[in-house]
Scaffold this motif. Structure first.
Motif, mmCIF file in Angstrom:
data_model
loop_
_atom_site.group_PDB
_atom_site.id
_atom_site.type_symbol
_atom_site.label_atom_id
_atom_site.label_comp_id
_atom_site.label_asym_id
_atom_site.label_seq_id
_atom_site.Cartn_x
_atom_site.Cartn_y
_atom_site.Cartn_z
ATOM 1 N N ALA A 258 -2.634 39.553 39.712
ATOM 2 C CA ALA A 258 -2.450 40.956 40.103
ATOM 3 C C ALA A 258 -1.020 41.221 40.563
ATOM 4 O O ALA A 258 -0.491 42.322 40.362
ATOM 5 N N ALA A 259 -0.383 40.215 41.156
ATOM 6 C CA ALA A 259 0.985 40.381 41.646
ATOM 7 C C ALA A 259 1.981 40.579 40.513
ATOM 8 O O ALA A 259 3.108 41.035 40.747
ATOM 9 N N HIS A 260 1.583 40.250 39.288
ATOM 10 C CA HIS A 260 2.468 40.429 38.134
ATOM 11 C C HIS A 260 2.437 41.865 37.589
ATOM 12 O O HIS A 260 3.163 42.185 36.658
ATOM 13 N N ILE A 261 1.593 42.708 38.162
ATOM 14 C CA ILE A 261 1.563 44.127 37.766
ATOM 15 C C ILE A 261 2.588 44.848 38.633
ATOM 16 O O ILE A 261 2.357 45.075 39.823
ATOM 17 N N ASN A 262 3.730 45.219 38.069
ATOM 18 C CA ASN A 262 4.789 45.789 38.901
ATOM 19 C C ASN A 262 4.541 47.262 39.204
ATOM 20 O O ASN A 262 3.583 47.870 38.730
ATOM 21 N N GLU A 263 5.443 47.834 40.010
ATOM 22 C CA GLU A 263 5.256 49.204 40.500
ATOM 23 C C GLU A 263 5.189 50.228 39.377
ATOM 24 O O GLU A 263 4.558 51.273 39.522
ATOM 25 N N GLU A 264 5.859 49.942 38.277
ATOM 26 C CA GLU A 264 5.865 50.890 37.151
ATOM 27 C C GLU A 264 4.452 51.267 36.732
ATOM 28 O O GLU A 264 4.173 52.411 36.402
ATOM 29 N N LEU A 265 3.557 50.297 36.767
ATOM 30 C CA LEU A 265 2.171 50.545 36.380
ATOM 31 C C LEU A 265 1.280 50.695 37.601
ATOM 32 O O LEU A 265 0.361 51.523 37.612
ATOM 33 N N GLN B 235 -0.473 49.714 27.283
ATOM 34 C CA GLN B 235 0.062 48.941 26.157
ATOM 35 C C GLN B 235 1.587 48.937 26.171
ATOM 36 O O GLN B 235 2.218 47.904 25.924
ATOM 37 N N ALA B 236 2.194 50.095 26.475
ATOM 38 C CA ALA B 236 3.658 50.187 26.530
ATOM 39 C C ALA B 236 4.199 49.269 27.620
ATOM 40 O O ALA B 236 5.235 48.610 27.441
ATOM 41 N N TYR B 237 3.489 49.202 28.741
ATOM 42 C CA TYR B 237 3.924 48.326 29.835
ATOM 43 C C TYR B 237 3.816 46.861 29.427
ATOM 44 O O TYR B 237 4.742 46.071 29.643
ATOM 45 N N ILE B 238 2.695 46.483 28.830
ATOM 46 C CA ILE B 238 2.469 45.094 28.418
ATOM 47 C C ILE B 238 3.515 44.661 27.398
ATOM 48 O O ILE B 238 4.029 43.539 27.433
ATOM 49 N N ASN B 239 3.861 45.566 26.480
ATOM 50 C CA ASN B 239 4.816 45.225 25.423
ATOM 51 C C ASN B 239 6.209 44.896 25.973
ATOM 52 O O ASN B 239 6.939 44.097 25.395
ATOM 53 N N THR B 240 6.583 45.533 27.085
ATOM 54 C CA THR B 240 7.944 45.380 27.611
ATOM 55 C C THR B 240 8.009 44.530 28.877
ATOM 56 O O THR B 240 9.108 44.221 29.340
ATOM 57 N N ALA B 241 6.870 44.157 29.440
ATOM 58 C CA ALA B 241 6.862 43.399 30.695
ATOM 59 C C ALA B 241 7.483 42.022 30.505
ATOM 60 O O ALA B 241 7.264 41.362 29.488
ATOM 61 N N GLU B 242 8.274 41.604 31.476
ATOM 62 C CA GLU B 242 8.926 40.297 31.419
ATOM 63 C C GLU B 242 8.019 39.241 32.038
ATOM 64 O O GLU B 242 8.129 38.911 33.216
ATOM 65 N N MET B 243 7.108 38.744 31.248
ATOM 66 C CA MET B 243 6.205 37.676 31.665
ATOM 67 C C MET B 243 5.768 36.907 30.432
ATOM 68 O O MET B 243 5.928 37.380 29.306
ATOM 69 N N THR B 244 5.250 35.730 30.622
ATOM 70 C CA THR B 244 4.824 34.913 29.486
ATOM 71 C C THR B 244 3.633 35.549 28.785
ATOM 72 O O THR B 244 2.909 36.361 29.377
ATOM 73 N N GLU B 245 3.420 35.165 27.529
ATOM 74 C CA GLU B 245 2.278 35.689 26.789
ATOM 75 C C GLU B 245 0.972 35.293 27.462
ATOM 76 O O GLU B 245 0.000 36.051 27.464
ATOM 77 N N GLY B 246 0.948 34.087 28.025
ATOM 78 C CA GLY B 246 -0.250 33.647 28.726
ATOM 79 C C GLY B 246 -0.560 34.519 29.928
ATOM 80 O O GLY B 246 -1.713 34.876 30.176
#
Length: 390
Positions: free
Chosen positions: A92-99, A113-124
């Motif tokens: 949950a901590a990987h969900i930043n303020e943008e979302l 989907q737009a957030y997931i596509n651009t988020a800086e985190m591993t695919e896992g």
């Protein structure tokens, strides 16, 4: 005060729009504007129908971030182990303020989907975030917070699964010789021996007590895990985790010898006589492999090695699955199917024998005797419930 369900439709000349309004069950008037009278009336009637059926969602400024924390605290925490809950909290901590700051009722699949596509985190991690949000979304619908699933259609391209890493028999021999040749590492001899011989997880071995020694076998009924730097006992995740594992005589003799002076408590302890922490074991494991000159692989790879070697030796997959404590043999197959001996070279002769088609020619081909296959009247439905709901 306006009556519940009361509504109206009228034309606003200043806006050149049809204005529709209706009173919700809390006595608050909701309104919306439309281009045509028909659209306005249809909306008014649909809202009234929702009120009557109890499908109406009360307006709220609750944000996604606040809801995810509430969901985890109220619905997840009471049903999972402490370490598992911390894993969810980390996700949950990987969900930043943008979302996280978006109002729950205004959230859409497109925005997620737009957030997931651009988020800086591993695919896992993206995959774990999506699974968490899918569960949170379904629970929000079930509790009447939102009408539509804001995760509908959201997806992530999963990376190719990594190949299971194992140690060769030669490497295992070198590892044990390295441990036995160093006084500082020798205290890990029993832990590594049991891991190789049983296929148990590290925590399951560290949790063994004298009461868990049962003749020629060990009984697995708990696991010792590290939570915020403290060793804690927890039960197996599933019923399949409770199991009895026979071991070679020499390994059992070492366990009995180590347990002889103990009345209770864990058989394997650290240098101070206290329960071992997994982080400290990991550090020692790195030192062992480094001194042995063997490329680093996680301690858990001893479990992979155990399973792969048993399957390669022809042990039935159901037996290996039970030994590992897997709740589904299919999971064992997915992980270690590569280790099952291949039958490609034997297939031609097996097919010839089973279907009686050896030495067939054009005249006899129509007379081939095939075995009668069993019929089933049960319709098999695909399992689409991939995301469990807590």
């Amino acid at each position: 005060m306006p009556k519940y369900g009361e509504g109206s439709v009228y034309f606003e000349t200043t806006r050149n729009k049809w204005h529709a309004s209706v009173v919700d069950p809390q006595g608050r008037r909701t309104h919306k504007r439309f281009n045509t009278k028909e659209e306005a009336n249809a909306w008014r009637l649909s809202m009234t129908a929702k009120y009557i059926k109890g499908d109406y969602v009360v307006k709220s400024d609750l944000t996604l971030g606040t809801w995810v924390l509430q969901y985890l605290g109220v619905f997840v925490k009471p049903k999972v182990r402490e370490k598992t809950f911390l894993d969810y909290a980390n996700t949950a901590a990987h969900i930043n303020e943008e979302l996280a700051d978006v109002e729950l009722q205004k959230l859409t699949p497109l925005a997620v989907q737009a957030y997931i596509n651009t988020a800086e985190m591993t695919e896992g991690m993206k995959d774990r975030v999506i699974k968490l949000l899918c569960r949170a979304s379904k629970k929000a619908i079930a509790t009447g917070l939102i009408e539509k699933d804001f995760m509908a259609g959201v997806e992530v391209l999963k990376p190719e699964p990594k190949e299971v890493e194992i140690f060769s028999p030669e490497e295992l021999s070198i590892i044990m010789k390295t441990i036995d040749s160093d006084a500082r590492l020798r205290r890990h001899h029993l832990l590594v021996s049991v891991a190789i011989a049983s296929g148990c997880r590290m925590g399951e071995i560290l949790a063994l007590t004298p009461q868990d020694l049962d003749g020629d076998a060990i009984k697995i009924n708990k696991s010792l895990v590290e939570v915020k730097g403290v060793a804690k006992l927890q039960p197996p995740k599933t019923r399949a985790g409770y199991r009895r594992i026979p071991l070679p005589k020499n390994i059992m003799a070492e366990l009995y010898q180590a347990a002889y002076a103990l009345e209770s408590g864990e058989i394997i302890k650290n240098a101070n006589g206290k329960p071992c922490l997994s982080t400290n074991i990991d550090k020692s494991w790195k030192r062992i492999l480094n001194k042995a000159g063997i490329p680093y692989r996680k301690f858990h790879c001893l479990r992979h090695t155990h399973a792969s070697m048993l399957l390669a030796a022809g042990v039935p997959i159901l037996e290996v699955s039970k030994r590992l404590g897997h709740s589904r043999p299919s999971h064992t197959l997915n992980l270690y199917g590569h280790a099952i001996p291949g039958y490609d070279s034997q297939m031609p002769s097996l097919v010839e024998k089973v279907f009686n088609i050896g030495n067939c020619n054009k005249e006899t081909i129509s007379a081939v005797s095939c075995p009668v296959l069993p019929q089933t009247t049960k319709k098999v439905e695909p399992n689409c419930n991939q995301n469990a709901t807590y």
